[in-house]
Each structure stands twice: as structure tokens, then as C-alpha cells.
Design a protein around this motif. Structure first.
Motif, PDB file in Angstrom:
ATOM      1  N   SER A  88       0.825  -1.203   0.000  1.00 29.30           N
ATOM      2  CA  SER A  88       0.000   0.000   0.000  1.00 29.30           C
ATOM      3  C   SER A  88       0.865   1.261   0.000  1.00 29.30           C
ATOM      4  O   SER A  88       1.965   1.289   0.542  1.00 29.30           O
ATOM      5  N   GLN A  89       0.328   2.316  -0.606  1.00 26.88           N
ATOM      6  CA  GLN A  89       1.009   3.618  -0.597  1.00 26.88           C
ATOM      7  C   GLN A  89       1.132   4.184   0.815  1.00 26.88           C
ATOM      8  O   GLN A  89       1.983   5.037   1.074  1.00 26.88           O
ATOM      9  N   LEU A  90       0.272   3.750   1.717  1.00 23.49           N
ATOM     10  CA  LEU A  90       0.227   4.300   3.070  1.00 23.49           C
ATOM     11  C   LEU A  90       0.886   3.394   4.111  1.00 23.49           C
ATOM     12  O   LEU A  90       0.854   3.711   5.307  1.00 23.49           O
ATOM     13  N   ALA A  91       1.484   2.307   3.674  1.00 22.15           N
ATOM     14  CA  ALA A  91       1.972   1.293   4.613  1.00 22.15           C
ATOM     15  C   ALA A  91       3.011   1.837   5.590  1.00 22.15           C
ATOM     16  O   ALA A  91       3.885   2.622   5.230  1.00 22.15           O
ATOM     17  N   ILE A  92       2.887   1.398   6.841  1.00 19.51           N
ATOM     18  CA  ILE A  92       3.863   1.743   7.862  1.00 19.51           C
ATOM     19  C   ILE A  92       4.880   0.608   7.983  1.00 19.51           C
ATOM     20  O   ILE A  92       4.720  -0.460   7.404  1.00 19.51           O
ATOM     21  N   LYS A  93       5.911   0.851   8.767  1.00 17.84           N
ATOM     22  CA  LYS A  93       6.899  -0.189   9.064  1.00 17.84           C
ATOM     23  C   LYS A  93       6.304  -1.093  10.141  1.00 17.84           C
ATOM     24  O   LYS A  93       6.146  -0.693  11.276  1.00 17.84           O
ATOM     25  N   MET A  94       5.950  -2.306   9.755  1.00 14.13           N
ATOM     26  CA  MET A  94       5.294  -3.227  10.679  1.00 14.13           C
ATOM     27  C   MET A  94       6.318  -4.066  11.440  1.00 14.13           C
ATOM     28  O   MET A  94       7.287  -4.555  10.871  1.00 14.13           O
ATOM     29  N   ASP A  95       6.069  -4.201  12.731  1.00 10.34           N
ATOM     30  CA  ASP A  95       6.893  -5.067  13.569  1.00 10.34           C
ATOM     31  C   ASP A  95       5.947  -6.006  14.302  1.00 10.34           C
ATOM     32  O   ASP A  95       5.469  -6.971  13.742  1.00 10.34           O
ATOM     33  N   ILE A  98       0.431  -5.344  15.601  1.00 12.70           N
ATOM     34  CA  ILE A  98      -0.865  -6.018  15.597  1.00 12.70           C
ATOM     35  C   ILE A  98      -0.969  -6.984  16.782  1.00 12.70           C
ATOM     36  O   ILE A  98      -1.994  -7.029  17.472  1.00 12.70           O
ATOM     37  N   THR A  99       0.084  -7.733  17.026  1.00 14.82           N
ATOM     38  CA  THR A  99       0.087  -8.650  18.174  1.00 14.82           C
ATOM     39  C   THR A  99      -0.063  -7.890  19.478  1.00 14.82           C
ATOM     40  O   THR A  99      -0.818  -8.305  20.370  1.00 14.82           O
ATOM     41  N   ALA A 100       0.643  -6.776  19.598  1.00 12.53           N
ATOM     42  CA  ALA A 100       0.544  -5.954  20.808  1.00 12.53           C
ATOM     43  C   ALA A 100      -0.875  -5.416  20.972  1.00 12.53           C
ATOM     44  O   ALA A 100      -1.418  -5.388  22.090  1.00 12.53           O
ATOM     45  N   THR A 101      -1.487  -5.001  19.873  1.00 14.09           N
ATOM     46  CA  THR A 101      -2.853  -4.474  19.931  1.00 14.09           C
ATOM     47  C   THR A 101      -3.840  -5.566  20.313  1.00 14.09           C
ATOM     48  O   THR A 101      -4.805  -5.318  21.061  1.00 14.09           O
ATOM     49  N   GLN A 102      -3.630  -6.774  19.822  1.00 13.74           N
ATOM     50  CA  GLN A 102      -4.482  -7.892  20.228  1.00 13.74           C
ATOM     51  C   GLN A 102      -4.420  -8.096  21.744  1.00 13.74           C
ATOM     52  O   GLN A 102      -5.456  -8.353  22.386  1.00 13.74           O
ATOM     53  N   GLN A 103      -3.240  -7.985  22.323  1.00 17.06           N
ATOM     54  CA  GLN A 103      -3.109  -8.145  23.776  1.00 17.06           C
ATOM     55  C   GLN A 103      -3.867  -7.043  24.513  1.00 17.06           C
ATOM     56  O   GLN A 103      -4.507  -7.297  25.543  1.00 17.06           O
ATOM     57  N   LEU A 104      -3.804  -5.825  23.976  1.00 18.28           N
ATOM     58  CA  LEU A 104      -4.551  -4.722  24.590  1.00 18.28           C
ATOM     59  C   LEU A 104      -6.056  -4.971  24.513  1.00 18.28           C
ATOM     60  O   LEU A 104      -6.794  -4.727  25.482  1.00 18.28           O
ATOM     61  N   ILE A 105      -6.515  -5.446  23.361  1.00 22.93           N
ATOM     62  CA  ILE A 105      -7.945  -5.722  23.189  1.00 22.93           C
ATOM     63  C   ILE A 105      -8.400  -6.832  24.143  1.00 22.93           C
ATOM     64  O   ILE A 105      -9.452  -6.709  24.797  1.00 22.93           O
ATOM     65  N   GLU A 106      -7.630  -7.899  24.221  1.00 19.12           N
ATOM     66  CA  GLU A 106      -7.995  -9.011  25.111  1.00 19.12           C
ATOM     67  C   GLU A 106      -8.070  -8.545  26.557  1.00 19.12           C
ATOM     68  O   GLU A 106      -8.988  -8.932  27.307  1.00 19.12           O
ATOM     69  N   GLN A 107      -7.120  -7.697  26.962  1.00 20.20           N
ATOM     70  CA  GLN A 107      -7.144  -7.171  28.325  1.00 20.20           C
ATOM     71  C   GLN A 107      -8.352  -6.277  28.548  1.00 20.20           C
ATOM     72  O   GLN A 107      -9.015  -6.331  29.592  1.00 20.20           O
ATOM     73  N   ALA A 108      -8.662  -5.449  27.539  1.00 19.44           N
ATOM     74  CA  ALA A 108      -9.818  -4.562  27.649  1.00 19.44           C
ATOM     75  C   ALA A 108     -11.118  -5.358  27.743  1.00 19.44           C
ATOM     76  O   ALA A 108     -12.004  -5.039  28.549  1.00 19.44           O
ATOM     77  N   LEU A 109     -11.246  -6.395  26.931  1.00 20.27           N
ATOM     78  CA  LEU A 109     -12.445  -7.226  26.995  1.00 20.27           C
ATOM     79  C   LEU A 109     -12.570  -7.906  28.354  1.00 20.27           C
ATOM     80  O   LEU A 109     -13.663  -7.998  28.928  1.00 20.27           O
ATOM     81  N   ASN A 110     -11.452  -8.384  28.857  1.00 20.85           N
ATOM     82  CA  ASN A 110     -11.452  -9.067  30.156  1.00 20.85           C
ATOM     83  C   ASN A 110     -11.877  -8.142  31.281  1.00 20.85           C
ATOM     84  O   ASN A 110     -12.583  -8.557  32.216  1.00 20.85           O
ATOM     85  N   ASP A 111     -11.473  -6.878  31.193  1.00 16.93           N
ATOM     86  CA  ASP A 111     -11.753  -5.921  32.259  1.00 16.93           C
ATOM     87  C   ASP A 111     -12.913  -4.986  31.939  1.00 16.93           C
ATOM     88  O   ASP A 111     -13.122  -3.990  32.625  1.00 16.93           O
ATOM     89  N   LYS A 112     -13.648  -5.320  30.856  1.00 15.09           N
ATOM     90  CA  LYS A 112     -14.829  -4.539  30.457  1.00 15.09           C
ATOM     91  C   LYS A 112     -14.490  -3.067  30.209  1.00 15.09           C
ATOM     92  O   LYS A 112     -15.220  -2.155  30.607  1.00 15.09           O
ATOM     93  N   ILE A 113     -13.371  -2.851  29.542  1.00 15.51           N
ATOM     94  CA  ILE A 113     -12.935  -1.506  29.150  1.00 15.51           C
ATOM     95  C   ILE A 113     -13.453  -1.227  27.745  1.00 15.51           C
ATOM     96  O   ILE A 113     -13.274  -2.057  26.842  1.00 15.51           O
TER      97      ILE A 113
END
Length: 255
Positions: A88-95, A98-113
Motif C-alpha cells: 500500500s502507498q500508506l503502509a507503515i513499518k510493521m513489527d 498487531i500482536t501488541a494491539t491484540q493483547q490490549l484488546i484481550e485485556q480490555a475485553l477481560n476488564d470490560k474496558i
């Protein structure tokens, strides 16, 4: 090994000194007194460790810590196909964002955030969108109906409390997001997504001005190159947000 390093110009600018001052401190042996180490690239260029420069800001009173409040929300910006697909023309440097964001989402779901997904779209009839596109023409691919604005596959199946499509740089410029946060008496905004120097920065500034504590897990944000990423994170931590490692953010999200 040089990805989390700053060159001498960036380090000096963020510390409010001249490059010659850093060179002089190194020559006299005083630089380590400030908690900084100098690393040389194979080409002989000086580099400074991002975390050490950030720590120096805090130790010398350049920045304090806001910390978590009592009611956090997680806001994810632009982890869509357009920003994560390598071609993509807009692509960022991926490391590992996404995995880190998944961990944040799982924690938020667990704690009803509450969790918000905010994504940039381009609308030809919107004056702001057209103006931003004049400055940044690649945004034209972000038509509301295009696959480019679809959420990254690894994040698409989560139950978001709000999905916000916006033509604005700051996710809080839309009343929809700010009203959502106010209705739930949110006092802390955790930001993930991209770009760190663009929408993440703009949203952090806007959030602080609206009275929210801003937390940025550095592993969960990304930009188009590592130098820009590093310098923006240091500046955000110095002025508008608490930039933390992911483990510390996950712990802070727990009740």
C-alpha cells in the motif's frame, strides 16, 4: 540493532542542546553521568538509545508522569489494510504492532474496558478531506467503500463498542467519539495504531486538551520509518502523554 536509536541531531533537539554539546560531553567523559551511552554504527555515526533519552527527560524534569485514572478506554486508529499491507502507498513499518494491539484488546475485553476503532476515510464532498488530500494525495485510496479501509484481519472479529469512520486527523474531532467517552465518564485514553507522528500525535494532543489522561504503549503504534517513530515517541512522552512499554500498560488497565 539500530532501530530503537536516535541520531545525534534528533537526540540533541529533543534534549534542548546542540549536537556539539553532546560531542563535547562525550569527549570529556561526562555523557554517562546523564545516563546516556553513545553507540557507533558500522559507518561511524553516533546513535543514542531511545529509552535513555526518554528517561533523561523525566530525570531532569523535562516531563512528568500523568498515570492512569480510574476509567480507561482503548482507542485504535487506522490498523486497516491501507496502513498494514506492505504494497500500500500508506503502509507503515510493521513489527509486532498487531500482536501488541491484540493483547490490549484481550485485556480490555477481560476488564470490560470500552474499545473504539477509528479509521481514516476520504470523502470528496468534504472540504477538510479534500484539503488534507491536497497535502497527502495517497489518502485518495481511502474511499469508504474500498477494501483499503477494512480492519486488519487479525483485529476484525473483535466486538468493538464503537467503529468510527473519520475524515479528521484527530479521532476526537468527531463529536461521536468524544460523546462516547463522556457518556461513560472515561478519564484515560489508551492509544494504539498509526501513524505515530500523524493521527496518534494529533489525537494525543486533542485528548489532553479535553482533559483525558493519555497512555501510549510504544509497541502498539507505528510509523513509516523508525527514526520518525522514535523521535515522535520521545516528544509525545515529553509533552502530551505517558509512553510506556506494553507490559506496564496491560498492568495499568487492570482494576
Amino acid at each position: 540493532m539500530f532501530e530503537n536509536l536516535l541520531n545525534i541531531s534528533d537526540a540533541a533537539k529533543l534534549l534542548g542542546v546542540s549536537p556539539s554539546t553532546l560531542r563535547r560531553m562525550e569527549k570529556t567523559g561526562n555523557i554517562e553521568e546523564y545516563g546516556l551511552k553513545v553507540i557507533y554504527t558500522p559507518g561511524g555515526q553516533r546513535r543514542y538509545i531511545l529509552d535513555e533519552v526518554q528517561q533523561l527527560f523525566s530525570n531532569q524534569g523535562f516531563s512528568g508522569q500523568i498515570g492512569f485514572g480510574t476509567k480507561p478506554a482503548l482507542l485504535i486508529r487506522d490498523f486497516t489494510i491501507a496502513f498494514t499491507e506492505p504494497h500500500s502507498q500508506l503502509a507503515i513499518k510493521m513489527d509486532h504492532q498487531i500482536t501488541a494491539t491484540q493483547q490490549l484488546i484481550e485485556q480490555a475485553l477481560n476488564d470490560k474496558i470500552p474499545i473504539i476503532f477509528s479509521k481514516t476515510i476520504y470523502e470528496t464532498e468534504n472540504k477538510v478531506s479534500r484539503l488534507w488530500c491536497e497535502k497527502f494525495p495517497s489518502l485518495q485510496i481511502l474511499d469508504r467503500e474500498s477494501t483499503w479501509v477494512n480492519i486488519h484481519p487479525d483485529l476484525s472479529d473483535y466486538p468493538y463498542d464503537l467503529i468510527n469512520a473519520t475524515v479528521y486527523i484527530s479521532s476526537l474531532y468527531d463529536d461521536q467519539v468524544d460523546d462516547f467517552l463522556k457518556d461513560r465518564q472515561i478519564d484515560t485514553l489508551i492509544l494504539a495504531g498509526t501513524t505515530t507522528s500523524g493521527s496518534i500525535r494529533a489525537t494525543a494532543v486533542d485528548a489532553l486538551q479535553r482533559g483525558y489522561r493519555v497512555i501510549i504503549p510504544k509497541e502498539a503504534v507505528g510509523d513509516r520509518n523508525q527514526t520518525l517513530q522514535n523521535s515522535t515517541l520521545v516528544d509525545l512522552n515529553a509533552r502530551y502523554a505517558d509512553v510506556m512499554n506494553l507490559d506496564k500498560v496491560l498492568k495499568g488497565m487492570k482494576p
